[in-house]
Design a protein around this motif. Structure first.
Motif, mmCIF file in Angstrom:
data_model
loop_
_atom_site.group_PDB
_atom_site.id
_atom_site.type_symbol
_atom_site.label_atom_id
_atom_site.label_comp_id
_atom_site.label_asym_id
_atom_site.label_seq_id
_atom_site.Cartn_x
_atom_site.Cartn_y
_atom_site.Cartn_z
ATOM 1 N N TRP A 199 0.822 -1.214 0.000
ATOM 2 C CA TRP A 199 0.000 0.000 0.000
ATOM 3 C C TRP A 199 0.856 1.264 0.000
ATOM 4 O O TRP A 199 0.537 2.244 -0.680
ATOM 5 C CB TRP A 199 -0.903 -0.003 1.249
ATOM 6 N N HIS A 200 1.934 1.224 0.752
ATOM 7 C CA HIS A 200 2.794 2.391 0.967
ATOM 8 C C HIS A 200 4.205 1.993 0.550
ATOM 9 O O HIS A 200 4.972 1.470 1.352
ATOM 10 C CB HIS A 200 2.743 2.770 2.459
ATOM 11 N N PRO A 201 4.563 2.204 -0.713
ATOM 12 C CA PRO A 201 5.788 1.613 -1.279
ATOM 13 C C PRO A 201 7.081 2.054 -0.609
ATOM 14 O O PRO A 201 7.170 3.117 -0.005
ATOM 15 C CB PRO A 201 5.752 2.056 -2.753
ATOM 16 N N ILE A 202 8.085 1.196 -0.732
ATOM 17 C CA ILE A 202 9.422 1.462 -0.205
ATOM 18 C C ILE A 202 10.147 2.402 -1.166
ATOM 19 O O ILE A 202 10.497 2.023 -2.280
ATOM 20 C CB ILE A 202 10.214 0.150 -0.042
ATOM 21 N N ILE A 203 10.347 3.652 -0.731
ATOM 22 C CA ILE A 203 11.005 4.668 -1.562
ATOM 23 C C ILE A 203 12.055 5.360 -0.702
ATOM 24 O O ILE A 203 11.720 6.112 0.220
ATOM 25 C CB ILE A 203 10.007 5.712 -2.112
ATOM 26 N N LYS A 204 13.292 5.135 -1.018
ATOM 27 C CA LYS A 204 14.375 5.707 -0.217
ATOM 28 C C LYS A 204 14.451 7.213 -0.367
ATOM 29 O O LYS A 204 14.740 7.935 0.590
ATOM 30 C CB LYS A 204 15.695 5.056 -0.631
ATOM 31 N N LYS A 205 14.204 7.739 -1.573
ATOM 32 C CA LYS A 205 14.454 9.146 -1.850
ATOM 33 C C LYS A 205 13.557 10.077 -1.049
ATOM 34 O O LYS A 205 13.932 11.224 -0.787
ATOM 35 C CB LYS A 205 14.321 9.414 -3.349
ATOM 36 N N ILE A 206 12.371 9.609 -0.657
ATOM 37 C CA ILE A 206 11.532 10.414 0.230
ATOM 38 C C ILE A 206 11.323 9.710 1.572
ATOM 39 O O ILE A 206 10.494 10.117 2.376
ATOM 40 C CB ILE A 206 10.172 10.777 -0.405
ATOM 41 N N TRP A 207 12.083 8.642 1.798
ATOM 42 C CA TRP A 207 12.184 8.004 3.117
ATOM 43 C C TRP A 207 10.811 7.600 3.655
ATOM 44 O O TRP A 207 10.445 7.921 4.791
ATOM 45 C CB TRP A 207 12.888 8.937 4.084
ATOM 46 N N THR A 208 10.021 6.885 2.837
ATOM 47 C CA THR A 208 8.677 6.490 3.260
ATOM 48 C C THR A 208 8.727 5.652 4.535
ATOM 49 O O THR A 208 9.752 5.050 4.870
ATOM 50 C CB THR A 208 7.970 5.687 2.156
ATOM 51 N N SER A 209 7.608 5.580 5.229
ATOM 52 C CA SER A 209 7.559 4.831 6.489
ATOM 53 C C SER A 209 7.882 3.356 6.269
ATOM 54 O O SER A 209 8.511 2.718 7.122
ATOM 55 C CB SER A 209 6.180 4.987 7.128
ATOM 56 N N SER A 210 7.454 2.787 5.128
ATOM 57 C CA SER A 210 7.790 1.397 4.829
ATOM 58 C C SER A 210 9.291 1.244 4.628
ATOM 59 O O SER A 210 9.879 0.218 5.005
ATOM 60 C CB SER A 210 7.041 0.923 3.583
ATOM 61 N N PHE A 211 9.933 2.273 4.059
ATOM 62 C CA PHE A 211 11.388 2.237 3.905
ATOM 63 C C PHE A 211 12.072 2.278 5.274
ATOM 64 O O PHE A 211 13.071 1.581 5.496
ATOM 65 C CB PHE A 211 11.867 3.418 3.059
ATOM 66 N N VAL A 212 11.553 3.080 6.191
ATOM 67 C CA VAL A 212 12.111 3.145 7.545
ATOM 68 C C VAL A 212 12.085 1.765 8.191
ATOM 69 O O VAL A 212 13.095 1.294 8.740
ATOM 70 C CB VAL A 212 11.336 4.149 8.420
ATOM 71 N N ILE A 213 10.939 1.090 8.129
ATOM 72 C CA ILE A 213 10.794 -0.211 8.783
ATOM 73 C C ILE A 213 11.673 -1.252 8.097
ATOM 74 O O ILE A 213 12.330 -2.070 8.756
ATOM 75 C CB ILE A 213 9.313 -0.653 8.783
ATOM 76 N N PHE A 214 11.706 -1.223 6.760
ATOM 77 C CA PHE A 214 12.503 -2.193 6.009
ATOM 78 C C PHE A 214 13.995 -2.023 6.289
ATOM 79 O O PHE A 214 14.692 -2.988 6.628
ATOM 80 C CB PHE A 214 12.224 -2.035 4.512
ATOM 81 N N SER A 215 14.481 -0.802 6.160
ATOM 82 C CA SER A 215 15.912 -0.555 6.374
ATOM 83 C C SER A 215 16.299 -0.769 7.837
ATOM 84 O O SER A 215 17.401 -1.249 8.141
ATOM 85 C CB SER A 215 16.287 0.856 5.916
ATOM 86 N N SER A 216 15.398 -0.420 8.761
ATOM 87 C CA SER A 216 15.681 -0.667 10.174
ATOM 88 C C SER A 216 15.722 -2.167 10.460
ATOM 89 O O SER A 216 16.531 -2.630 11.270
ATOM 90 C CB SER A 216 14.628 0.008 11.054
ATOM 91 N N GLY A 217 14.846 -2.924 9.782
ATOM 92 C CA GLY A 217 14.865 -4.374 9.937
ATOM 93 C C GLY A 217 16.197 -4.958 9.496
ATOM 94 O O GLY A 217 16.787 -5.802 10.185
ATOM 95 N N ILE A 218 16.697 -4.499 8.351
ATOM 96 C CA ILE A 218 18.000 -4.958 7.873
ATOM 97 C C ILE A 218 19.098 -4.543 8.856
ATOM 98 O O ILE A 218 20.025 -5.310 9.136
ATOM 99 C CB ILE A 218 18.281 -4.399 6.465
ATOM 100 N N SER A 219 18.993 -3.326 9.390
ATOM 101 C CA SER A 219 19.995 -2.843 10.347
ATOM 102 C C SER A 219 19.997 -3.692 11.617
ATOM 103 O O SER A 219 21.063 -3.998 12.168
ATOM 104 C CB SER A 219 19.715 -1.370 10.687
ATOM 105 N N PHE A 220 18.817 -4.095 12.091
ATOM 106 C CA PHE A 220 18.739 -4.976 13.253
ATOM 107 C C PHE A 220 19.425 -6.306 12.970
ATOM 108 O O PHE A 220 20.162 -6.829 13.816
ATOM 109 C CB PHE A 220 17.272 -5.219 13.636
ATOM 110 N N VAL A 221 19.185 -6.863 11.782
ATOM 111 C CA VAL A 221 19.791 -8.146 11.419
ATOM 112 C C VAL A 221 21.316 -8.016 11.347
ATOM 113 O O VAL A 221 22.052 -8.882 11.836
ATOM 114 C CB VAL A 221 19.225 -8.648 10.080
ATOM 115 N N LEU A 222 21.801 -6.927 10.740
ATOM 116 C CA LEU A 222 23.246 -6.713 10.644
ATOM 117 C C LEU A 222 23.863 -6.534 12.032
ATOM 118 O O LEU A 222 24.932 -7.093 12.318
ATOM 119 C CB LEU A 222 23.541 -5.488 9.779
#
Length: 365
Positions: free
Chosen positions: A256-279
């Motif tokens: 519903w709310h696409p992952i877009i890094k350039k405007i830092w969408t909320s889905s991008f925050v959760i996705f990138s934070s998830g990867i950061s937690f795993v790393l």
């Protein structure tokens, strides 16, 4: 300022920061030049991963900036907790936080805001990773000092929900907006507020501060978990589970709310934070749980002097310096000369960072 590193900090945090800095200061140029020379499907796949998608989607390169903010958040409970004990005064803490915010913003102008051009027509008010860090750091620190842990979770969720709702508003002030390049609310606000100092890119900065704050807060939550009384193996497991869960949730939200890094969408925050937690879970398990530390030394050298590494790599073109030093090597490297100089330039920067580390000199703000 020069400061001796505290003895109680977790090595994995510095190692993860160093890994992230390595991606920032050399990987993108190296893989681009490597593909330019090799022209194979494999090198193209690598080079593509070190470029941002045109708009919707996610490449490996997209995790670098949010991981930087995430690690800043991880350190907040360590640094502010120690400072609270030492100073006993919120005024002193706020003075330190504000000072750091200002220094990061100025360094952002130097690195990418074109301050050193001494030309007002080239100056951008807000246009750099360090300035995004400054915003995320400021509001995350305020939340840490004034909210309970539950209150911080509510603040985190509020940032994400509010930003997602604002991006979903189709009409605002007589304008129609969509989640498209140059036709979205964050870009419109940047253009109106920053005016002639807007950086004329597809990236947004002001309203996106909600996302920067949420990303830094996600790191703060990881830092609190690292400081908990749980056994270290269990902490590593919790970090990994939270990361995988965040990635899964973000992919669902992304429908519903696409992952877009350039405007830092909320889905991008959760996705990138998830990867950061795993790393973080991976680095923490390897370094601080299992005790495998020898391999991590080069990353730690970079991570302990992150500001020097980042600013130095942007202010000075070490690849160009390497070309002056190794100009005779072109006859041996041929088409791979630019890629070779990228690695040689990084080696020069690394030697400087290693020498600083050897002499216990660390640049802090």
């Amino acid at each position: 300022m020069t400061k001796v590193i505290a003895n109680n900090r977790l090595m994995s945090i510095d190692v993860l920061r160093g890994f992230d800095l390595l991606m920032i200061i050399v990987a993108d140029r190296f893989f681009y030049n490597l593909h330019a020379a090799a022209q194979t499907n494999f090198t193209k796949a690598l080079a593509d991963q070190f470029e941002h998608p045109e708009w919707i989607g996610f490449h490996l390169y997209d995790v670098i900036m949010p991981l930087f903010l995430f690690v800043v958040g991880v350190v907040i409970p360590f640094s502010l907790g120690n400072r609270s004990i030492e100073s006993g005064s919120k005024f002193t803490l706020y003075a330190h936080i504000l000072k750091r915010f200002i220094i990061l913003f100025i360094l952002g102008w130097i690195v990418q805001g074109n301050l050193l051009f001494l030309d007002i027509s080239k100056f951008h008010v807000f246009s750099n990773t360090l300035q995004a860090i400054a915003v995320g750091y400021l509001f995350s620190c305020i939340a840490y000092l004034n909210f309970s842990q539950k209150g911080r979770y509510v603040f985190f969720a509020s940032c994400l929900v509010l930003y997602a709702v604002l991006l979903s508003i189709p009409d605002f002030l007589g304008h129609h907006f969509e989640l498209l390049p140059n036709k979205n609310l964050p870009i419109y606000i940047d253009q109106q507020v920053l005016g002639r100092f807007y950086d004329q890119t597809q990236y947004s900065w002001l309203l996106t501060g909600l996302g920067f704050t949420a990303t830094t807060l996600s790191g703060l939550f990881a830092g609190e978990l690292l400081l908990s009384s749980n056994p270290r193996p269990k902490i590593a497991l919790y970090l990994a589970v939270i990361g995988v869960f965040g990635i899964g949730i973000s992919l669902l939200i992304g429908l519903w709310h696409p992952i877009i890094k350039k405007i830092w969408t909320s889905s991008f925050v959760i996705f990138s934070s998830g990867i950061s937690f795993v790393l973080l879970a991976l680095f923490y398990w390897l370094v601080d749980v299992k005790g495998y530390k020898k391999w991590a030394y080069p990353f730690r050298v970079i991570g302990l002097n992150a500001i020097a590494a980042y600013v130095g790599s942007h202010v000075f073109n070490f690849s160009a310096i390497a070309k002056q030093i190794f100009f005779g090597f072109e006859q041996f490297t041929g088409a791979y000369y630019d890629a070779f100089c990228d690695l040689a330039g990084f080696a020069i920067l690394y030697f400087i960072l290693w020498y600083m580390h050897k002499n216990k000199t660390y640049v802090k703000v």
